[in-house]
Design a protein around this motif. Structure first.
Motif, PDB file in Angstrom:
ATOM      1  N   LEU A 176       0.853  -1.183   0.000  1.00 25.47           N
ATOM      2  CA  LEU A 176       0.000   0.000   0.000  1.00 25.47           C
ATOM      3  C   LEU A 176       0.891   1.235   0.000  1.00 25.47           C
ATOM      4  O   LEU A 176       1.994   1.209   0.545  1.00 25.47           O
ATOM      5  CB  LEU A 176      -0.873   0.051   1.263  1.00 25.47           C
ATOM      6  CG  LEU A 176      -1.971  -0.981   1.437  1.00 25.47           C
ATOM      7  CD1 LEU A 176      -2.608  -0.842   2.816  1.00 25.47           C
ATOM      8  CD2 LEU A 176      -3.025  -0.840   0.350  1.00 25.47           C
ATOM      9  N   SER A 177       0.399   2.322  -0.569  1.00 28.18           N
ATOM     10  CA  SER A 177       1.135   3.588  -0.524  1.00 28.18           C
ATOM     11  C   SER A 177       1.164   4.083   0.918  1.00 28.18           C
ATOM     12  O   SER A 177       0.335   3.680   1.743  1.00 28.18           O
ATOM     13  CB  SER A 177       0.461   4.612  -1.430  1.00 28.18           C
ATOM     14  OG  SER A 177      -0.817   4.957  -0.899  1.00 28.18           O
ATOM     15  N   GLU A 178       2.086   4.980   1.229  1.00 28.66           N
ATOM     16  CA  GLU A 178       2.177   5.535   2.577  1.00 28.66           C
ATOM     17  C   GLU A 178       0.880   6.223   3.006  1.00 28.66           C
ATOM     18  O   GLU A 178       0.418   6.012   4.126  1.00 28.66           O
ATOM     19  CB  GLU A 178       3.373   6.496   2.691  1.00 28.66           C
ATOM     20  CG  GLU A 178       4.727   5.817   2.577  1.00 28.66           C
ATOM     21  CD  GLU A 178       4.982   4.765   3.639  1.00 28.66           C
ATOM     22  OE1 GLU A 178       4.712   5.022   4.826  1.00 28.66           O
ATOM     23  OE2 GLU A 178       5.447   3.669   3.272  1.00 28.66           O
ATOM     24  N   PRO A 179       0.258   7.048   2.134  1.00 33.53           N
ATOM     25  CA  PRO A 179      -1.013   7.664   2.555  1.00 33.53           C
ATOM     26  C   PRO A 179      -2.103   6.632   2.865  1.00 33.53           C
ATOM     27  O   PRO A 179      -2.878   6.812   3.810  1.00 33.53           O
ATOM     28  CB  PRO A 179      -1.409   8.540   1.361  1.00 33.53           C
ATOM     29  CG  PRO A 179      -0.117   8.838   0.673  1.00 33.53           C
ATOM     30  CD  PRO A 179       0.725   7.605   0.863  1.00 33.53           C
ATOM     31  N   ARG A 180      -2.159   5.547   2.119  1.00 33.98           N
ATOM     32  CA  ARG A 180      -3.162   4.501   2.384  1.00 33.98           C
ATOM     33  C   ARG A 180      -2.864   3.792   3.696  1.00 33.98           C
ATOM     34  O   ARG A 180      -3.778   3.422   4.437  1.00 33.98           O
ATOM     35  CB  ARG A 180      -3.210   3.482   1.233  1.00 33.98           C
ATOM     36  CG  ARG A 180      -3.953   3.963   0.028  1.00 33.98           C
ATOM     37  CD  ARG A 180      -5.402   4.197   0.386  1.00 33.98           C
ATOM     38  NE  ARG A 180      -6.178   4.333  -0.816  1.00 33.98           N
ATOM     39  CZ  ARG A 180      -7.487   4.324  -0.860  1.00 33.98           C
ATOM     40  NH1 ARG A 180      -8.184   4.165   0.241  1.00 33.98           N
ATOM     41  NH2 ARG A 180      -8.122   4.489  -1.979  1.00 33.98           N
ATOM     42  N   LYS A 181      -1.582   3.582   3.999  1.00 29.64           N
ATOM     43  CA  LYS A 181      -1.217   2.963   5.276  1.00 29.64           C
ATOM     44  C   LYS A 181      -1.638   3.850   6.444  1.00 29.64           C
ATOM     45  O   LYS A 181      -2.161   3.361   7.440  1.00 29.64           O
ATOM     46  CB  LYS A 181       0.285   2.674   5.335  1.00 29.64           C
ATOM     47  CG  LYS A 181       0.701   1.495   4.472  1.00 29.64           C
ATOM     48  CD  LYS A 181       2.186   1.240   4.539  1.00 29.64           C
ATOM     49  CE  LYS A 181       2.561   0.052   3.657  1.00 29.64           C
ATOM     50  NZ  LYS A 181       4.002  -0.193   3.652  1.00 29.64           N
ATOM     51  N   VAL A 182      -1.423   5.150   6.318  1.00 29.64           N
ATOM     52  CA  VAL A 182      -1.836   6.085   7.364  1.00 29.64           C
ATOM     53  C   VAL A 182      -3.355   6.070   7.504  1.00 29.64           C
ATOM     54  O   VAL A 182      -3.884   6.038   8.628  1.00 29.64           O
ATOM     55  CB  VAL A 182      -1.302   7.504   7.078  1.00 29.64           C
ATOM     56  CG1 VAL A 182      -1.953   8.531   7.987  1.00 29.64           C
ATOM     57  CG2 VAL A 182       0.208   7.536   7.217  1.00 29.64           C
ATOM     58  N   GLU A 183      -4.064   6.084   6.386  1.00 31.11           N
ATOM     59  CA  GLU A 183      -5.532   6.026   6.417  1.00 31.11           C
ATOM     60  C   GLU A 183      -6.013   4.768   7.129  1.00 31.11           C
ATOM     61  O   GLU A 183      -6.894   4.829   8.004  1.00 31.11           O
ATOM     62  CB  GLU A 183      -6.079   6.064   4.985  1.00 31.11           C
ATOM     63  CG  GLU A 183      -7.584   5.965   4.901  1.00 31.11           C
ATOM     64  CD  GLU A 183      -8.100   5.933   3.472  1.00 31.11           C
ATOM     65  OE1 GLU A 183      -9.341   5.886   3.314  1.00 31.11           O
ATOM     66  OE2 GLU A 183      -7.297   5.941   2.501  1.00 31.11           O
ATOM     67  N   LEU A 184      -5.438   3.632   6.785  1.00 28.63           N
ATOM     68  CA  LEU A 184      -5.810   2.364   7.412  1.00 28.63           C
ATOM     69  C   LEU A 184      -5.480   2.386   8.903  1.00 28.63           C
ATOM     70  O   LEU A 184      -6.300   1.993   9.738  1.00 28.63           O
ATOM     71  CB  LEU A 184      -5.097   1.204   6.710  1.00 28.63           C
ATOM     72  CG  LEU A 184      -5.388  -0.203   7.202  1.00 28.63           C
ATOM     73  CD1 LEU A 184      -6.871  -0.548   7.071  1.00 28.63           C
ATOM     74  CD2 LEU A 184      -4.538  -1.216   6.427  1.00 28.63           C
TER      75      LEU A 184
END
Length: 181
Positions: free
Chosen positions: A68-76
Motif C-alpha cells: 500500500l502507498s504511505e497515505p493509504r497505510k496512514v488512512e488504514l
C-alpha cells in the motif's frame, strides 16, 4: 509518514455525521466507521492519547508487509485506531469465509488472509477476543463476500479465528531465464 502528537483531537461532526480526527494545521481526518457502530463516548471531544499513538504505531508496523502507498497505510492505521477505541462490539459473521484446518491466534496489528467462495483479501487485526477477532479490510480493491455483498477498504467485520491464515506479504515468483546466444 504522519506522526501523532498531543494536539490531535477526536470529535464527532454532526454536519458530516462522522467521527473526525483533527490533526492540526487545518487537516481533518474523517473516520470510515459508520455512526451506528460507534460507542457513546465517540460523541464527546477527546484527545488522541499516548495509548492511541502506541496502537497507531503497532498498526503501522503490522502493515509494513502490505503493498500500500504511505497515505493509504496512514488512512488504514488511523481508521484502525478509531475502531480499537470507538467501535461497538460485533457478532461474528464468519459464514462468509472458508474455515481453515488450523485456526490462528492473531495479535493486534497482524495481517491475515480471509477467503470467500469468490475471492480472498487481507485484513488488519484490530482486536482478538479469544475465538474471534475484529478485522479491518486492508485491500484497496473490494472483496466479494457473496454475489450480492462486498467489503471495501477500511470496513470492519468480526470473524472466528479458525477462518484466518497468516499473511506474510506478496510471494515473489521466481523467473526462469533462458540464455540465448
Amino acid at each position: 509518514m504522519l506522526k501523532p502528537n498531543n494536539s490531535w483531537m477526536w470529535y464527532y461532526d454532526q454536519k458530516y455525521d462522522a467521527l473526525m480526527l483533527d490533526l492540526g494545521d487545518n487537516m481533518i481526518f474523517r473516520v470510515a466507521i459508520p455512526t451506528k457502530n460507534l460507542v457513546p463516548c465517540a460523541f464527546a471531544r477527546t484527545t488522541f492519547t499516548v495509548d492511541d499513538a502506541s496502537v497507531y504505531q503497532t498498526f503501522l508496523e503490522g502493515m509494513s508487509i502490505l503493498d500500500l502507498s504511505e497515505p493509504r497505510k496512514v488512512e488504514l492505521a488511523l481508521n484502525a485506531v478509531a475502531a480499537s477505541r470507538f467501535h461497538k462490539p460485533l457478532m461474528p459473521k464468519s459464514w462468509f469465509f472458508h474455515q481453515r484446518s488450523k485456526g490462528q491466534q492473531p495479535q493486534q496489528g497482524d495481517i491475515v488472509t480471509l477467503s470467500t467462495e469468490l475471492s480472498e483479501g487481507q485484513f488488519l487485526i484490530i482486536e482478538n477476543s479469544g475465538s474471534a477477532s475484529l478485522c479491518m479490510m486492508a485491500d484497496t480493491n473490494a472483496l466479494a463476500l457473496n454475489p450480492a455483498k462486498e467489503m471495501a477498504f477500511c470496513e470492519t467485520i468480526k470473524v472466528m479465528n479458525d477462518r484466518m491464515t497468516a499473511y506474510h506479504g506478496a510471494v515473489e515468483v521466481p523467473i526462469t531465464l533462458a540464455l540465448v546466444g
